[in-house]
Design a protein around this motif. Structure first.
Motif, PDB file in Angstrom:
ATOM      1  N   SER A   5       7.341   7.782  14.285  1.00  9.07           N
ATOM      2  CA  SER A   5       8.743   7.769  14.684  1.00  9.07           C
ATOM      3  C   SER A   5       8.886   8.050  16.179  1.00  9.07           C
ATOM      4  N   ILE A   6       9.841   7.397  16.799  1.00  8.31           N
ATOM      5  CA  ILE A   6      10.056   7.592  18.241  1.00  8.31           C
ATOM      6  C   ILE A   6      10.423   9.036  18.549  1.00  8.31           C
ATOM      7  N   THR A   7      11.331   9.591  17.746  1.00  8.50           N
ATOM      8  CA  THR A   7      11.832  10.934  18.033  1.00  8.50           C
ATOM      9  C   THR A   7      11.273  12.002  17.109  1.00  8.50           C
ATOM     10  N   GLY A   8      10.782  11.589  15.941  1.00  6.93           N
ATOM     11  CA  GLY A   8      10.339  12.559  14.952  1.00  6.93           C
ATOM     12  C   GLY A   8      11.477  13.093  14.100  1.00  6.93           C
ATOM     13  N   THR A   9      12.691  12.633  14.370  1.00  8.03           N
ATOM     14  CA  THR A   9      13.853  13.099  13.589  1.00  8.03           C
ATOM     15  C   THR A   9      14.521  11.969  12.821  1.00  8.03           C
ATOM     16  N   ASP A  10      14.059  10.720  13.029  1.00  5.66           N
ATOM     17  CA  ASP A  10      14.599   9.604  12.256  1.00  5.66           C
ATOM     18  C   ASP A  10      13.478   8.598  11.991  1.00  5.66           C
ATOM     19  N   ASN A  11      13.819   7.440  11.444  1.00  2.00           N
ATOM     20  CA  ASN A  11      12.805   6.449  11.083  1.00  2.00           C
ATOM     21  C   ASN A  11      12.548   5.411  12.162  1.00  2.00           C
ATOM     22  N   ARG A  12      13.235   5.494  13.286  1.00  2.00           N
ATOM     23  CA  ARG A  12      13.113   4.420  14.277  1.00  2.00           C
ATOM     24  C   ARG A  12      11.726   4.410  14.918  1.00  2.00           C
ATOM     25  N   HIS A  13      11.186   3.179  15.067  1.00  2.00           N
ATOM     26  CA  HIS A  13       9.836   2.999  15.578  1.00  2.00           C
ATOM     27  C   HIS A  13       9.844   2.098  16.801  1.00  2.00           C
ATOM     28  N   GLU A  14       8.899   2.350  17.692  1.00  2.00           N
ATOM     29  CA  GLU A  14       8.836   1.628  18.956  1.00  2.00           C
ATOM     30  C   GLU A  14       8.715   0.120  18.750  1.00  2.00           C
ATOM     31  N   LEU A  15       7.961  -0.296  17.720  1.00  2.00           N
ATOM     32  CA  LEU A  15       7.782  -1.722  17.468  1.00  2.00           C
ATOM     33  C   LEU A  15       8.767  -2.263  16.431  1.00  2.00           C
ATOM     34  N   SER A  16       9.717  -1.438  16.025  1.00  2.00           N
ATOM     35  CA  SER A  16      10.750  -1.811  15.051  1.00  2.00           C
ATOM     36  C   SER A  16      10.188  -2.124  13.672  1.00  2.00           C
ATOM     37  N   HIS A  17       8.966  -1.712  13.429  1.00  2.00           N
ATOM     38  CA  HIS A  17       8.398  -1.795  12.085  1.00  2.00           C
ATOM     39  C   HIS A  17       7.286  -0.766  11.974  1.00  2.00           C
ATOM     40  N   ASP A  18       6.906  -0.446  10.743  1.00  2.00           N
ATOM     41  CA  ASP A  18       5.775   0.448  10.509  1.00  2.00           C
ATOM     42  C   ASP A  18       5.049  -0.044   9.260  1.00  2.00           C
ATOM     43  N   SER A  19       4.163   0.772   8.702  1.00  2.00           N
ATOM     44  CA  SER A  19       3.334   0.290   7.599  1.00  2.00           C
ATOM     45  C   SER A  19       3.671   0.988   6.286  1.00  2.00           C
ATOM     46  N   TYR A  20       3.234   0.361   5.211  1.00  2.96           N
ATOM     47  CA  TYR A  20       3.323   0.940   3.869  1.00  2.96           C
ATOM     48  C   TYR A  20       1.979   0.662   3.206  1.00  2.96           C
ATOM     49  N   VAL A  21       1.253   1.720   2.865  1.00  4.48           N
ATOM     50  CA  VAL A  21      -0.092   1.591   2.299  1.00  4.48           C
ATOM     51  C   VAL A  21      -0.098   2.221   0.914  1.00  4.48           C
ATOM     52  N   VAL A  22      -0.692   1.526  -0.053  1.00  8.00           N
ATOM     53  CA  VAL A  22      -0.790   2.056  -1.406  1.00  8.00           C
ATOM     54  C   VAL A  22      -2.248   2.027  -1.848  1.00  8.00           C
ATOM     55  N   ILE A  23      -2.711   3.153  -2.380  1.00  2.00           N
ATOM     56  CA  ILE A  23      -4.049   3.256  -2.955  1.00  2.00           C
ATOM     57  C   ILE A  23      -3.905   3.247  -4.476  1.00  2.00           C
ATOM     58  N   HIS A  24      -4.534   2.275  -5.125  1.00  2.00           N
ATOM     59  CA  HIS A  24      -4.473   2.153  -6.586  1.00  2.00           C
ATOM     60  C   HIS A  24      -5.856   2.448  -7.176  1.00  2.00           C
ATOM     61  N   TYR A  25      -5.894   3.264  -8.219  1.00  3.15           N
ATOM     62  CA  TYR A  25      -7.138   3.608  -8.909  1.00  3.15           C
ATOM     63  C   TYR A  25      -7.134   2.909 -10.268  1.00  3.15           C
ATOM     64  N   VAL A  26      -8.101   2.015 -10.467  1.00  4.37           N
ATOM     65  CA  VAL A  26      -8.147   1.192 -11.671  1.00  4.37           C
ATOM     66  C   VAL A  26      -9.445   1.459 -12.426  1.00  4.37           C
ATOM     67  N   LYS A  27      -9.349   1.559 -13.750  1.00  6.42           N
ATOM     68  CA  LYS A  27     -10.535   1.781 -14.574  1.00  6.42           C
ATOM     69  C   LYS A  27     -10.647   0.683 -15.626  1.00  6.42           C
ATOM     70  N   GLY A  28     -11.893   0.167 -15.789  1.00  2.00           N
ATOM     71  CA  GLY A  28     -12.139  -0.865 -16.772  1.00  2.00           C
ATOM     72  C   GLY A  28     -12.245  -0.293 -18.181  1.00  2.00           C
ATOM     73  N   LEU A  29     -11.685  -1.008 -19.144  1.00  2.00           N
ATOM     74  CA  LEU A  29     -11.679  -0.576 -20.536  1.00  2.00           C
ATOM     75  C   LEU A  29     -12.445  -1.581 -21.393  1.00  2.00           C
ATOM     76  N   SER A  30     -12.586  -1.262 -22.652  1.00  2.00           N
ATOM     77  CA  SER A  30     -13.257  -2.180 -23.568  1.00  2.00           C
ATOM     78  C   SER A  30     -12.392  -3.419 -23.794  1.00  2.00           C
ATOM     79  N   GLY A  31     -13.032  -4.484 -24.238  1.00  2.00           N
ATOM     80  CA  GLY A  31     -12.292  -5.709 -24.520  1.00  2.00           C
ATOM     81  C   GLY A  31     -11.824  -6.436 -23.283  1.00  2.00           C
ATOM     82  N   GLY A  32     -12.410  -6.115 -22.136  1.00  2.00           N
ATOM     83  CA  GLY A  32     -12.028  -6.797 -20.903  1.00  2.00           C
ATOM     84  C   GLY A  32     -10.702  -6.359 -20.324  1.00  2.00           C
ATOM     85  N   LYS A  33     -10.166  -5.241 -20.797  1.00  2.00           N
ATOM     86  CA  LYS A  33      -8.875  -4.751 -20.299  1.00  2.00           C
ATOM     87  C   LYS A  33      -9.075  -3.720 -19.180  1.00  2.00           C
ATOM     88  N   ALA A  34      -7.983  -3.293 -18.582  1.00  2.00           N
ATOM     89  CA  ALA A  34      -8.035  -2.309 -17.496  1.00  2.00           C
ATOM     90  C   ALA A  34      -6.728  -1.538 -17.438  1.00  2.00           C
TER      91      ALA A  34
END
Length: 227
Positions: free
Chosen positions: A68-97
């Motif tokens: 954030s530009i100021t640290g008190t709001d969402n405004r960013h110097e490039l007018s965009h930022d990122s969204y990252v998601v970490i997903h944990y997946v486990k394999g099951l029997s029968g080819g499912k997950a």
């Protein structure tokens, strides 16, 4: 001459859009690489993930431009930022997950890596291209996912976010619609970047990329990493 100028702008936009997709994919690859090596075989924690994500994003947001530009709001110097998601997946029997847990991270009003907002992305969230599921076909979670019984996969999803609250004031015009804001934020003149999130007119999510890898033994468990 006008046709030539329009053609040059169009080609320039195509190159930019391709570059943004390449950037999100590279960030995902870097996050995966850092995760595999960050803790020397010890369990990964939420702070580990925040540092890994912030470090990888320096390739897109140099210096402090990811925060954030100021640290008190969402405004960013490039007018965009990122969204990252970490997903944990486990394999099951029968080819499912099953997706046993996921965690999202974004910059919001923070000014340091540990200030990243994190939380549970939810089942079949409209915010993600990877879909959570229990005892489902792997392709239901993500089309290219392949996993064996008992196997664990980590899916890193990276996207860029733009909405009215993220625009720096010099770019922000209240009357702009989301496509116009996206053009400004990503520097496009003719082509409107594709928004795959359309639940409301203020927010857009762009250029999603997914990286899938098998984590080293001991890095993760079936429950979310500790804080």
């Amino acid at each position: 001459m006008p046709i030539l100028i329009i053609l040059l702008f169009y080609i320039n936009d195509l190159v930019k859009i391709k570059r943004y997709y390449s950037q999100t994919e590279f960030v995902g690859q870097q996050i995966a690489n850092i995760i595999q090596n960050i803790s020397k075989g010890q369990p990964v924690t939420i702070p580990h993930l925040k540092y890994a994500i912030s470090l990888a994003l320096l390739s897109v947001y140099p210096g402090k431009t990811m925060y954030s530009i100021t640290g008190t709001d969402n405004r960013h110097e490039l007018s965009h930022d990122s969204y990252v998601v970490i997903h944990y997946v486990k394999g099951l029997s029968g080819g499912k997950a099953s997706v046993l847990w996921n965690r999202f991270f974004y910059q919001a009003s923070c000014v340091t890596p540990l200030g990243l907002t994190d939380g549970y992305a939810g089942l079949n969230s409209a915010y993600t291209v990877v879909k959570a599921g229990t005892d489902v076909e792997p392709s239901t979670i993500y089309p290219t996912l392949k996993i064996k019984e008992g196997e664990v996969k980590i899916i890193v999803e990276v996207q860029f976010v733009n909405d009215a609250s993220r625009m720096k004031l010099s770019d922000y015009v209240p009357s702009d619609d989301q496509p116009t804001r996206a053009k400004k934020a990503f520097g496009c003149r003719l082509i409107t970047p594709k928004n795959f999130f359309n639940l409301h007119e203020r927010q857009g999510k762009y250029f999603p990329s997914v990286v899938i890898f098998t984590p080293k033994k001991g890095l993760f468990t079936d429950t979310r990493p500790p804080s």
